[in-house]
Write an enzyme that holds these catalytic residues in place. Structure first.
Site, mmCIF file in Angstrom:
data_model
loop_
_atom_site.group_PDB
_atom_site.id
_atom_site.type_symbol
_atom_site.label_atom_id
_atom_site.label_comp_id
_atom_site.label_asym_id
_atom_site.label_seq_id
_atom_site.Cartn_x
_atom_site.Cartn_y
_atom_site.Cartn_z
ATOM 1 N N GLU A 103 10.267 -3.807 -3.018
ATOM 2 C CA GLU A 103 9.578 -4.878 -3.816
ATOM 3 C C GLU A 103 10.642 -5.299 -5.173
ATOM 4 O O GLU A 103 10.486 -6.522 -5.507
ATOM 5 C CB GLU A 103 8.368 -4.730 -4.149
ATOM 6 C CG GLU A 103 7.302 -4.484 -2.975
ATOM 7 C CD GLU A 103 7.234 -3.402 -2.141
ATOM 8 O OE1 GLU A 103 7.889 -2.428 -2.678
ATOM 9 O OE2 GLU A 103 6.732 -3.398 -1.147
ATOM 10 N N PHE A 126 0.671 -7.135 -0.968
ATOM 11 C CA PHE A 126 -0.477 -6.889 -1.584
ATOM 12 C C PHE A 126 -0.289 -6.367 -3.197
ATOM 13 O O PHE A 126 0.523 -6.189 -3.663
ATOM 14 C CB PHE A 126 -1.312 -5.426 -1.130
ATOM 15 C CG PHE A 126 -1.633 -5.790 0.518
ATOM 16 C CD1 PHE A 126 -2.943 -6.466 0.625
ATOM 17 C CD2 PHE A 126 -0.928 -5.849 1.683
ATOM 18 C CE1 PHE A 126 -3.639 -6.515 1.790
ATOM 19 C CE2 PHE A 126 -1.417 -5.822 2.741
ATOM 20 C CZ PHE A 126 -2.850 -6.580 3.033
ATOM 21 N N ASP A 127 -1.403 -6.762 -3.888
ATOM 22 C CA ASP A 127 -1.611 -6.633 -5.270
ATOM 23 C C ASP A 127 -0.929 -5.223 -5.696
ATOM 24 O O ASP A 127 -0.021 -5.398 -6.444
ATOM 25 C CB ASP A 127 -2.851 -6.481 -5.923
ATOM 26 C CG ASP A 127 -3.867 -6.015 -4.749
ATOM 27 O OD1 ASP A 127 -3.635 -4.670 -4.317
ATOM 28 O OD2 ASP A 127 -4.772 -6.838 -4.434
ATOM 29 N N PRO A 132 6.145 -1.718 -7.657
ATOM 30 C CA PRO A 132 7.681 -1.137 -7.704
ATOM 31 C C PRO A 132 8.364 -2.172 -7.912
ATOM 32 O O PRO A 132 9.426 -1.879 -8.523
ATOM 33 C CB PRO A 132 7.920 -1.078 -6.262
ATOM 34 C CG PRO A 132 6.509 -0.542 -5.344
ATOM 35 C CD PRO A 132 5.652 -1.330 -6.011
ATOM 36 N N HIS A 172 -4.973 -1.911 -1.696
ATOM 37 C CA HIS A 172 -5.007 -3.257 -1.083
ATOM 38 C C HIS A 172 -5.778 -4.345 -1.640
ATOM 39 O O HIS A 172 -6.311 -5.343 -1.255
ATOM 40 C CB HIS A 172 -5.404 -3.179 0.547
ATOM 41 C CG HIS A 172 -4.342 -2.524 1.032
ATOM 42 N ND1 HIS A 172 -4.003 -1.262 0.941
ATOM 43 C CD2 HIS A 172 -3.410 -3.272 2.160
ATOM 44 C CE1 HIS A 172 -2.866 -1.148 2.047
ATOM 45 N NE2 HIS A 172 -2.586 -1.960 2.766
#
Lengths: 385, 380
Positions: A103, A126-127, A132, A172
């Site tokens: 990420e 996902f949130d 990262p 998640h």
């Protein structure tokens, strides 16, 4: 003060930035239609929140060759929630592509691409998987324009499927908005309706500043009747060069989702339908609750929110995130500072508990629900009337 | 070249670095013989070396002048690249116009060698703004202190250039310590997967503030990491400008021709403390530093140029005068009181200030107006 939030940001929302580009090979493969819109359905249709997001990206990709979409699984698969479904097929792998599973890499590459004339729209799967990338978001996405005195613009969108209510496993279901709103330089949006899913994502992509775009997962498959042509028409005029009358951006602008006179429920993202359900239930008991959909967390529309609360004299803020040091806490403080003499009761909050997001079988205890909201509404010192 | 059977080129043959750092001119200023490096590296032309030497002299003067300005209180801090000037100069000179340089905070000399105004470069370190120059004027990204994060921006710029069909090459700088950061790994992997024209140039100066390389990595060399990403690695004597120019030119040319990214590790040494706020005597012995004195990049190139009869006395005088001129520009620029505008605090956070920022700007403006009024009132 007569300045509205529309005026605040509309000037800064052209269809393309200063450094708009034409990727090699993009033109002949996928010519933009003159109106800048795509194929697919038109007119008034029953549309899911998810599909509205897909159409927003599809239309933006068609209208502006500098728009690129990338992230994990967004290419062939179309994303784990299918929000990018069909984009690679239509626009090719140069415009919508999968990245390695990293990420920070996605976010850092987006910064560089935005520096060099592109408008990246990246998906954090996902949130909690966006964490990262946090250093890139906080230290560069948010700060680069200010660091360079506005010489480097970063017109990029960070799409984050967020919040709970879907029975997801740990990591998640986080409501991570507080981290982003606390970072100056980020614009943070949280749509709650199908029409806003389309409109606000188009506005986010057109915004010259970086936008964190929070998509409530539990609303992805909610459906509404929307006039897709009308939604698209606003942007078609921009793609055609626009007139002197640029349409107002949704950024920085709260809306009244339901009229009411007794108290104001202030909600955003996934808590808006909950607030509307609470208002519906209250109406059966003879109490008229107004619902504000904040939509734009940053910039925050003090004017609309405070005017609404001054009208009713009572307010409850509803949000899924833990309440401590939260967006809800900020809204309470702002309303109390600005509306003190109009208030008949303290401004209250109904939020998630100050705990890590619970496991699926326990999440219904955590999420703000209609009963909890109405209990707090009942405590708004009605006996003093 | 390593030998191998026809038709059986193994990845190791072209991804691993040469068996020893590439050196074209030794510490005595003598041209070396090729012991079998993985590529043929030609000695740069006399004109290139002479121009490079001038930049080395200017760079050394800039480093020493900047350190002096910190001692005089004109700058908050200066991370000197004293001893690393050959890397600095090569990183700037290997690029064509339109190429991009992504520097770190220690790469001020490289930024200036690319043409950025010296006083604008120093805005960060004198404390008047976080970055003082326009990155688009010379295609030089901002210097900032998070480590390795800029490597990903470099990949993004290169990726955008590739999509646009431009032949831009990006050189991205970092130090040995930064190779431990996650973003270093992600940047190399992304660059390789997307096959974009980035040259990652690691200045291994042996220390990350106080921590020596042995505590960062036990890889055979930092250049060996390249094979893990499927890109070629190379190592080079970081105090030999001729070797640096040759190795970087090769990597930049390869990137420009569509050959993808590569990783170059330069072996050099940070001759001074991390910054003026650091005390290197707490973690390394003077003897170690002394070993690097004879390897100085200026002395070496000067010996070569003089020995080859390429550095006339008047030329050397001209170069010295140029270095003094740049030092004077720095002194004059930094001794002048810098003007800062408090309203700039709010101007650039968003393209259009939010209503909240407009309120805060008005509040500060009113505070300052009150202060100005009361100080006027206090005048006799």
């Amino acid at each position: 003060m007569t300045t509205t939030s529309d005026q605040t940001r509309q000037g800064g929302a052209p269809a393309a930035g200063d450094r708009q580009v034409q990727p090699a090979g993009a033109g002949e493969a996928q010519p933009a239609t003159p109106s800048g819109t795509s194929g697919g359905p038109s007119g008034t249709v029953s549309l899911t929140f998810a599909k509205a997001l897909t159409y927003a990206m599809e239309d933006a990709l068609a209208a502006d060759a500098s728009v690129v979409v990338f992230g994990e699984d967004v290419g062939t698969l179309g994303g784990v929630f299918r929000i990018t479904d069909g984009l690679t097929k239509r626009f090719g792998e140069e415009r919508c592509f999968d990245t390695p599973l990293a990420e920070s890499g996605i976010m850092g590459m987006a910064v560089g691409m935005a520096m060099n004339g592109m408008r990246p729209v990246v998906e954090m799967q996902f949130d909690a998987f966006a964490y990262p990338a946090f250093e890139q978001v906080v230290s560069h996405v948010a700060k680069m324009p200010n660091r360079t005195k506005g010489r480097v613009k970063l017109p990029l969108v960070i799409r984050i499927p967020y919040a709970g209510g879907i029975g997801g496993v740990e990591h998640h279901c986080d409501s991570s908005e507080a981290y982003y709103v606390h970072t100056p330089g980020l614009t943070v949006l949280a749509p709650a309706t199908v029409a806003d899913a389309y409109t606000m994502l188009r506005d986010a992509i057109a915004c010259p500043d970086p936008v964190v775009f929070l998509e409530p997962k539990k609303l992805y498959f909610s459906k509404e009747q929307v006039d897709l042509d009308a939604l698209r028409a606003r942007y078609a005029s921009k793609a055609a060069g626009g007139g002197p009358q640029q349409p107002a951006s949704s950024i920085g602008k709260a809306v009244i989702a339901r009229a009411g006179t007794d108290a104001t429920l202030i909600a955003y993202g996934p808590s808006v339908p909950t607030a509307l359900a609470a208002a519906e239930a209250a109406a059966l008991e003879g109490r008229s609750l107004q619902v504000i959909d904040v939509r734009s967390l940053v910039p925050f529309d003090d004017e609309t929110v405070c005017a609404a609360v001054r009208g009713t004299g009572r307010a409850v803020v509803i949000a899924e995130a833990p309440g401590f040091a939260s967006v809800a806490a900020e809204i309470v403080a702002r309303v109390q500072e600005r509306c003190f003499h109009s208030l008949a009761a303290p401004v209250r909050r109904v939020t998630g508990f100050d705990i890590p997001y619970p496991a699926p079988k326990l999440e219904h205890h955590y999420l703000p629900g209609v009963d909890r909201i109405l209990d707090v509404v009942d405590e708004l010192q009605w006996e003093d009337q | 070249m390593s030998t191998h059977t026809e038709g059986s080129v193994r990845p190791e043959d072209y991804l691993l670095p040469s068996s020893q750092p590439v050196q074209l001119i030794d510490t005595a200023g003598t041209v070396t013989t090729d012991p079998g490096y993985k590529e043929r590296y030609e000695l740069p032309s006399a004109a290139e070396l002479l121009h490079g030497y001038e930049q080395l002299v200017v760079g050394r003067r800039v480093n020493d002048q900047a350190s002096a300005l910190v001692r005089q209180g004109r700058m908050a801090v200066y991370p000197s690249s004293h001893g690393q000037e050959a890397c600095q100069v090569a990183a700037a000179l290997c690029l064509a116009e339109g190429d991009w340089l992504f520097p770190t905070y220690r790469d001020t000399v490289a930024v200036m060698a690319r043409g950025v105004d010296p006083v604008e470069v120093m805005e960060l370190l004198r404390g008047s703004w976080h970055s003082g120059y326009d990155p688009y004027e010379h295609n030089v990204a901002t210097q900032s202190t998070p480590l390795a994060t800029q490597l990903l921006h470099a990949v993004g710029v290169a990726h955008a250039a590739k999509l646009k069909g431009e032949d831009t090459v990006v050189v991205a700088l970092c130090g040995d310590g930064a190779t431990s950061e996650g973003d270093f790994h992600e940047a190399l992997n992304f660059a390789a997967v997307f096959h974009v024209p980035v040259v990652f140039f690691v200045q291994n100066n042996q220390y990350a503030i106080s921590v020596p390389l042995i505590h960062q990595s036990v890889a055979p060399s930092l250049a060996h990491k390249a094979i893990g990403y499927g890109m070629p690695g190379e190592r080079v004597d970081g105090n030999d400008l001729a070797a640096l120019l040759a190795v970087l030119a090769h990597a930049v040319g390869r990137a420009r021709d569509g050959g993808g990214p590569s990783l170059i590790e330069a072996h050099t040494y940070r001759m001074q403390s991390h910054t003026n706020a650091d005390d290197a005597s707490r973690y390394r012995a003077d003897d170690e530093v002394k070993q690097w004195v004879p390897r100085d990049p200026l002395l070496r190139l000067k010996s070569y140029l003089s020995g080859a009869g390429l550095l006339a006395a008047e030329e050397e005088q001209r170069i010295t005068a140029e270095a003094e001129r740049v030092a004077a520009v720095l002194r004059d620029g930094l001794n002048a009181e810098v003007q800062v505008d408090p309203q700039d605090l709010f101007r650039f956070v968003y393209s259009q200030p939010t209503p909240q920022l407009r309120e805060q700007a008005a509040m500060l403006h009113e505070e300052l107006s009150r202060e100005a009024t009361s100080s006027e009132g206090a005048q006799p």
